[in-house]
Motif scaffolding. Sequence first.
Motif, mmCIF file in Angstrom:
data_model
loop_
_atom_site.group_PDB
_atom_site.id
_atom_site.type_symbol
_atom_site.label_atom_id
_atom_site.label_comp_id
_atom_site.label_asym_id
_atom_site.label_seq_id
_atom_site.Cartn_x
_atom_site.Cartn_y
_atom_site.Cartn_z
ATOM 1 N N UNK A 14 0.717 -1.124 -0.020
ATOM 2 C CA UNK A 14 -0.093 -0.029 -0.009
ATOM 3 C C UNK A 14 0.806 1.232 -0.047
ATOM 4 N N UNK A 15 0.697 2.244 -0.889
ATOM 5 C CA UNK A 15 1.406 3.454 -1.061
ATOM 6 C C UNK A 15 0.628 4.794 -0.871
ATOM 7 N N UNK A 16 0.764 5.681 0.020
ATOM 8 C CA UNK A 16 0.080 6.807 0.113
ATOM 9 C C UNK A 16 0.747 7.843 -0.866
ATOM 10 N N UNK A 17 0.279 8.398 -1.721
ATOM 11 C CA UNK A 17 0.953 9.442 -2.476
ATOM 12 C C UNK A 17 -0.019 10.750 -2.711
ATOM 13 N N UNK A 18 0.508 12.055 -2.757
ATOM 14 C CA UNK A 18 -0.287 13.092 -2.766
ATOM 15 C C UNK A 18 0.219 14.269 -3.579
ATOM 16 N N UNK A 19 -0.384 14.980 -4.373
ATOM 17 C CA UNK A 19 0.434 16.009 -5.135
ATOM 18 C C UNK A 19 -0.392 17.260 -5.346
ATOM 19 N N UNK A 20 0.117 18.226 -5.297
ATOM 20 C CA UNK A 20 -0.675 19.494 -5.472
ATOM 21 C C UNK A 20 -1.348 19.670 -6.847
ATOM 22 N N UNK A 21 -1.030 18.985 -7.792
ATOM 23 C CA UNK A 21 -1.430 19.104 -9.226
ATOM 24 C C UNK A 21 -2.218 17.671 -9.580
ATOM 25 N N UNK A 22 -2.093 16.849 -8.528
ATOM 26 C CA UNK A 22 -2.533 15.532 -8.760
ATOM 27 C C UNK A 22 -1.461 14.206 -9.040
#
Length: 123
Positions: free
Chosen positions: A52-60
Amino acid sequence: MRPLAALSVLALGVAVASCGLGPATPSDSSAPQMSITAPANGAVVGGQVAIVVLAVDDFGVDRVRILVDGVILADVFTPPYRVIWNTVTLPDNSTHIIRAEASDVAKNTSSQQIGVTVLNSQQ
């Protein structure tokens, strides 16, 4: 700065088209923030293992690639970024590197890797 606008009017006085050019979207120069949330680094695993990986980005986030020992296991394009790794054919006490790479639409990337040990005999 005021947006540019174009306006056409028919003989009846009805606006037909209007368009504007608003402020430019800022360029995306930062990589996604990400972490492998399961399994834990140094864990002993066996059988069907959820990675399981958690990934976030301000542009997606565009994609999360999950690799085991340098071999692509899966490309996941939508959250949750999760894949099942089948370890049943791997020898007991073998160690493996799980790596996750997150990228956004601007091709900025970040990665993390962890090590795990496989033990199937006690499953």
